[in-house]
Design a protein around this motif. Sequence first.
Motif, PDB file in Angstrom:
ATOM      1  N   UNK A 356       0.823  -1.206   0.000  1.00 47.54           N
ATOM      2  CA  UNK A 356       0.000   0.000   0.000  1.00 47.54           C
ATOM      3  C   UNK A 356       0.863   1.266   0.000  1.00 47.54           C
ATOM      4  N   UNK A 357       1.984   1.234   0.704  1.00 42.18           N
ATOM      5  CA  UNK A 357       2.892   2.380   0.725  1.00 42.18           C
ATOM      6  C   UNK A 357       3.455   2.629  -0.667  1.00 42.18           C
ATOM      7  N   UNK A 358       3.895   1.566  -1.315  1.00 42.62           N
ATOM      8  CA  UNK A 358       4.464   1.715  -2.662  1.00 42.62           C
ATOM      9  C   UNK A 358       3.443   2.264  -3.640  1.00 42.62           C
ATOM     10  N   UNK A 359       2.240   1.724  -3.576  1.00 39.94           N
ATOM     11  CA  UNK A 359       1.180   2.177  -4.484  1.00 39.94           C
ATOM     12  C   UNK A 359       0.839   3.641  -4.244  1.00 39.94           C
ATOM     13  N   UNK A 360       0.920   4.045  -2.989  1.00 35.40           N
ATOM     14  CA  UNK A 360       0.536   5.416  -2.607  1.00 35.40           C
ATOM     15  C   UNK A 360       1.445   6.458  -3.252  1.00 35.40           C
ATOM     16  N   UNK A 361       2.742   6.165  -3.350  1.00 32.74           N
ATOM     17  CA  UNK A 361       3.691   7.195  -3.803  1.00 32.74           C
ATOM     18  C   UNK A 361       4.316   6.872  -5.152  1.00 32.74           C
ATOM     19  N   UNK A 362       3.841   5.835  -5.806  1.00 30.56           N
ATOM     20  CA  UNK A 362       4.464   5.364  -7.046  1.00 30.56           C
ATOM     21  C   UNK A 362       4.579   6.456  -8.105  1.00 30.56           C
ATOM     22  N   UNK A 363       3.576   7.280  -8.232  1.00 33.01           N
ATOM     23  CA  UNK A 363       3.574   8.306  -9.288  1.00 33.01           C
ATOM     24  C   UNK A 363       3.663   9.717  -8.710  1.00 33.01           C
ATOM     25  N   UNK A 364       4.239   9.816  -7.518  1.00 30.41           N
ATOM     26  CA  UNK A 364       4.332  11.114  -6.821  1.00 30.41           C
ATOM     27  C   UNK A 364       5.780  11.595  -6.801  1.00 30.41           C
ATOM     28  N   UNK A 365       6.018  12.879  -7.041  1.00 35.47           N
ATOM     29  CA  UNK A 365       7.385  13.405  -6.948  1.00 35.47           C
ATOM     30  C   UNK A 365       7.989  13.132  -5.565  1.00 35.47           C
ATOM     31  N   UNK A 366       9.272  12.836  -5.543  1.00 27.46           N
ATOM     32  CA  UNK A 366       9.967  12.442  -4.313  1.00 27.46           C
ATOM     33  C   UNK A 366       9.765  13.461  -3.194  1.00 27.46           C
ATOM     34  N   UNK A 367       9.791  14.743  -3.518  1.00 28.19           N
ATOM     35  CA  UNK A 367       9.673  15.789  -2.504  1.00 28.19           C
ATOM     36  C   UNK A 367       8.350  15.737  -1.755  1.00 28.19           C
ATOM     37  N   UNK A 368       7.314  15.117  -2.384  1.00 27.00           N
ATOM     38  CA  UNK A 368       5.980  15.084  -1.785  1.00 27.00           C
ATOM     39  C   UNK A 368       5.662  13.767  -1.073  1.00 27.00           C
ATOM     40  N   UNK A 369       6.594  12.839  -1.077  1.00 30.14           N
ATOM     41  CA  UNK A 369       6.327  11.523  -0.485  1.00 30.14           C
ATOM     42  C   UNK A 369       5.943  11.620   0.990  1.00 30.14           C
ATOM     43  N   UNK A 370       6.704  12.380   1.745  1.00 28.40           N
ATOM     44  CA  UNK A 370       6.481  12.447   3.183  1.00 28.40           C
ATOM     45  C   UNK A 370       5.081  12.908   3.542  1.00 28.40           C
ATOM     46  N   UNK A 371       4.640  13.998   2.934  1.00 28.09           N
ATOM     47  CA  UNK A 371       3.315  14.531   3.245  1.00 28.09           C
ATOM     48  C   UNK A 371       2.205  13.584   2.802  1.00 28.09           C
ATOM     49  N   UNK A 372       2.393  12.966   1.627  1.00 28.50           N
ATOM     50  CA  UNK A 372       1.358  12.056   1.137  1.00 28.50           C
ATOM     51  C   UNK A 372       1.242  10.818   2.019  1.00 28.50           C
ATOM     52  N   UNK A 373       2.356  10.279   2.461  1.00 26.41           N
ATOM     53  CA  UNK A 373       2.322   9.115   3.349  1.00 26.41           C
ATOM     54  C   UNK A 373       1.715   9.463   4.706  1.00 26.41           C
ATOM     55  N   UNK A 374       2.024  10.644   5.206  1.00 27.99           N
ATOM     56  CA  UNK A 374       1.460  11.046   6.495  1.00 27.99           C
ATOM     57  C   UNK A 374      -0.066  11.111   6.419  1.00 27.99           C
TER      58      UNK A 374
END
Length: 475
Positions: A356-374
């Motif tokens: 689920x974590x991988x799917x969540x950020x797969x197409x998201x810019x690296x800089x936005x990973x933290x906020x999206x996962x939170x």
Amino acid sequence: MRIIAFFAAALLSSTMVFAQQNDPVIMTVNGQPINRSEFEYSYNKNNTEGVIDKKSVEEYVDLFINYKLKVQAALDAKLDTLTSFKQEFMTYRDQQVRPSMITDADVEAEARKIYKETRDRIENSGGLVRCAHILLALKQKATDSEQTAIANRADSIYNVLKKGGNFAELAKKYSADPGSAARGGELPLITKGQTVQSFETALFSMKPGEISHPVLSPFGYHIIKYIEKEEFQPYDSLKADIYHFIEARNLREQIIDQKLKDMAVEAGNGVTPQQLVEKRLAEMEAKDANLKHLIREYHDGLLLFEISNRTVWEKAAKDEAGLEAYFKKHKKDYKWEESRFKGIAYHTKNKADIKAVRDCIAKTPFAQWGEKLRKAFNNDSVIRIRVEKGIFKKGDNALVDKEIFKKDTVLSPVKNYPFDAVYGKKIKAPEVMDDVRGQVVSDYQEELERAWLGALRRKYKVVVNRDVLLTVNKH
């Protein structure tokens, strides 16, 4: 009159010549003279024994000139007129002077004043009383039957005492106040205002040796024994405590304020306390040149910080376009000797969340990973994942070392997060400026500072007296 004027002028001229010989001008910056003593102070302070990068006088000249050029730029920008600058500088300057306005006698007088006021207040309100009590504790929301039971027990103990029972032994056995119970019920010395009203009213209506009927307070029922009234301790026995009180409450500053007010009134002619501080400062600087340089150093340091922040530090950190352009121009300078891992090392409560974590950020810019996962996993009271995000080199993270760099590493389990995973990619060199932002900002700041200093060197004329430079006293 002409003869008097001639001698006065001659005397003044000889004094000026002597001062110039004693502390000659070592350089001028934008026409402003800088005396040898100021340069010596700065050089010796920054090149003491133990300094790793110790400079020769010749090497230090350029550093000192750069420092003075920046200060001149700050003065031209009128940063010394800012209210914030004035307040901070004046506070620091006065801190160097104000302690000299107070003497041991002043502190002693204040200590004796505090002693007398405290003694008079206590003696006029009943004095110091040594007493003991037996507490039968009562819960705040005790029922009527519970309160009656405690009241009856208090009455029983009181009756035992009336028949000659030993107060100390009964206190040790029955009192719910463990601190005093261990001492046979005895409390510290009490004066009015220290205890609850009902206890105080009963105590100060008693005489030495008396034992009270049970007294109800918010804590329960007290049986009070008035032991004796004590004399207030002499000044010498309390002096150390009073001095500690003065220091703890910073009363020295109040003493100084009052003394300055009194001195200003005595001086008359509209003299203010601040003028007295400035007069004392001039006297102190005349006796101690280092004090004058210390205060000048702080003055210039505040200006230097503000102008550098505006021109270099903050400007560079906020200049995204400039940072991007600098990175693009110098990208080859940021290559790494070994590949790094750009991604996350994470731990989950359940196995399904790894995917689920991988799917969540797969197409998201690296800089936005933290906020999206939170938002997706840790946005409520349940923290589903633990994540460390970054650009990792070998040795930065044990899980990355094992999974990406294939090192034989022992992992420390994360409590309550049994499932470990990594997600990201290995990169040979930074892809974007953000991959090495800290280093780029630092390098960009250095470039801005070099350009700024070059402009200042062109703008302000600097003349160094090489003959005077040779006479600098190195400690």
